[in-house]
Design an enzyme around this catalytic site. Structure first.
Site, short mmCIF file in Angstrom:
data_model
loop_
_atom_site.label_atom_id
_atom_site.label_comp_id
_atom_site.label_asym_id
_atom_site.label_seq_id
_atom_site.Cartn_x
_atom_site.Cartn_y
_atom_site.Cartn_z
N TYR A 232 33.59 -18.35 48.26
CA TYR A 232 35.06 -18.40 48.37
C TYR A 232 35.50 -17.96 49.78
O TYR A 232 36.29 -18.66 50.44
CB TYR A 232 35.68 -17.47 47.32
CG TYR A 232 37.18 -17.27 47.47
CD1 TYR A 232 38.08 -18.22 47.00
CD2 TYR A 232 37.69 -16.12 48.06
CE1 TYR A 232 39.44 -18.04 47.13
CE2 TYR A 232 39.06 -15.93 48.20
CZ TYR A 232 39.94 -16.89 47.73
OH TYR A 232 41.28 -16.70 47.88
N LYS B 20 37.55 -20.15 52.63
CA LYS B 20 38.89 -19.76 53.09
C LYS B 20 38.93 -19.64 54.61
O LYS B 20 39.95 -19.92 55.24
CB LYS B 20 39.32 -18.44 52.41
CG LYS B 20 39.64 -18.63 50.94
CD LYS B 20 40.92 -19.41 50.74
CE LYS B 20 40.88 -20.36 49.59
NZ LYS B 20 42.15 -21.05 49.37
#
Ligand SMILES: NC(=O)c1ccc[n+]([C@@H]2O[C@H](COP(=O)([O-])OP(=O)(O)OC[C@H]3O[C@@H](n4cnc5c(N)ncnc54)[C@H](OP(=O)(O)O)[C@@H]3O)[C@@H](O)[C@H]2O)c1
Length: 265
Positions: free
Chosen positions: A156, A160
């Protein structure tokens, strides 16, 4: 100039039925902008769209789609053919919490598609028409987790960082061509998705959890003014400390230790 005059009359929001995406939808609807809303669950999406139509008198189109699917962007582009979209918000995000090696490859792949490849494909598909008109805005949701290695949400965090760098790069490329690009770097925000992760008590020095409405209000104010920004004063201070005061090694360790405590890993 109002946001509707600048980027209207129609916006596309990917991941739009609740949380931060729901707040984007509500704030844009209240500005009189028609909406195309995307989510996986049809019923809550349609109920939400109907409520926005009743409350704000706007038109809505709902698209049920899983943004983790490799061909999601192609299907979405087919469904929105003929619509002039000048404002695009890519909100949906996906993550696991835990040890990288314990998650199946499919989990990592779905995170990469949802957070990275589908928004990349949609930006690539939508931007040419915006550039041709010299009118448009693209918002990508990024995260403080992407500012340094963030253990136990490694994939993740990496995706990002990708979103932020993509938005910042395109901001420069398109800033004199009428298309504003913005990475909204949020910290902990009380969306249903965040609350469902069941986070433990945060450190007393941790920045206060923001509401989705706070994040979106700030984001829409910053649109057209900057390539990226950190939401909330407390997140800005915490981030300054992490990036400028601590060594990179210490910042990564702090993120790892905090995640272990928050999620009892
Ligand atoms: N909340 C935080 O603490 C926080 C912090 C930093 C950054 N962010 C970023 O902010 C963005 C929004 O986060 P959020 O917490 O509001 O939750 P989210 O789960 O990313 O977004 C919720 C909305 O997106 C839809 N959605 C989620 N996955 C989808 C998929 N695969 N395909 C289609 N629609 C999907 C959901 O509807 P369905 O479930 O029906 O699909 C819902 O409408 C994310 O990009 C996240 O990385 C959040």
């Amino acid at each position: 100039m109002t946001i509707k005059e600048k980027y209207g009359p129609l916006a596309l929001i990917a991941g739009a039925s609740e949380g931060i995406g729901g707040a984007y939808a509500r704030q844009l609807a209240s500005a009189g902008i028609d909406l195309i809303l995307i989510a996986r669950r049809k019923n809550p999406l349609e109920l939400f769209a109907a409520e926005l139509t009743t409350s704000y008198g706007i038109n809505t189109i709902c698209i049920q789609e899983d943004l983790a699917a490799p061909d999601a962007a192609t299907r979405i582009m087919d469904q929105i053919k003929g619509h002039e979209i000048n404002l695009f918000v890519y909100n949906a995000g996906n993550s696991y919490i835990g040890r990288f090696e314990e998650k199946e490859w499919q989990v990592h792949q779905e995170i990469a598609f949802t957070n990275m490849l589908t928004p990349l494909h949609l930006v690539h598909s939508l931007a040419p028409a915006m550039l041709a008109k010299g009118k448009g805005a693209i918002i990508l949701m990024a995260s403080l987790a992407g500012f340094q290695g963030t253990p136990f949400i490694a994939t993740y965090a990496a995706t990002k960082a990708f979103d932020q760098i993509l938005a910042e790069s395109l901001w420069y490329e398109w800033k004199n061509r009428g298309v504003d690009v913005l990475a909204c770097c949020a910290g902990a925000t009380s969306s249903p998705n965040f609350l469902n992760t069941n986070p433990g008590k945060q450190h007393f020095l941790a920045p206060k959890v923001q509401t989705p409405e706070e994040v979106v209000t700030e984001c829409l104010k910053r649109l057209g003014k900057t390539p990226s920004f950190i939401t909330g004063r407390a997140n800005k201070i915490a981030s300054f400390f992490m990036q400028r005061v601590l060594s990179r090694k210490k910042a990564i360790t702090t993120m790892g230790d905090t995640t272990v405590k928050m999620y009892r890993i």
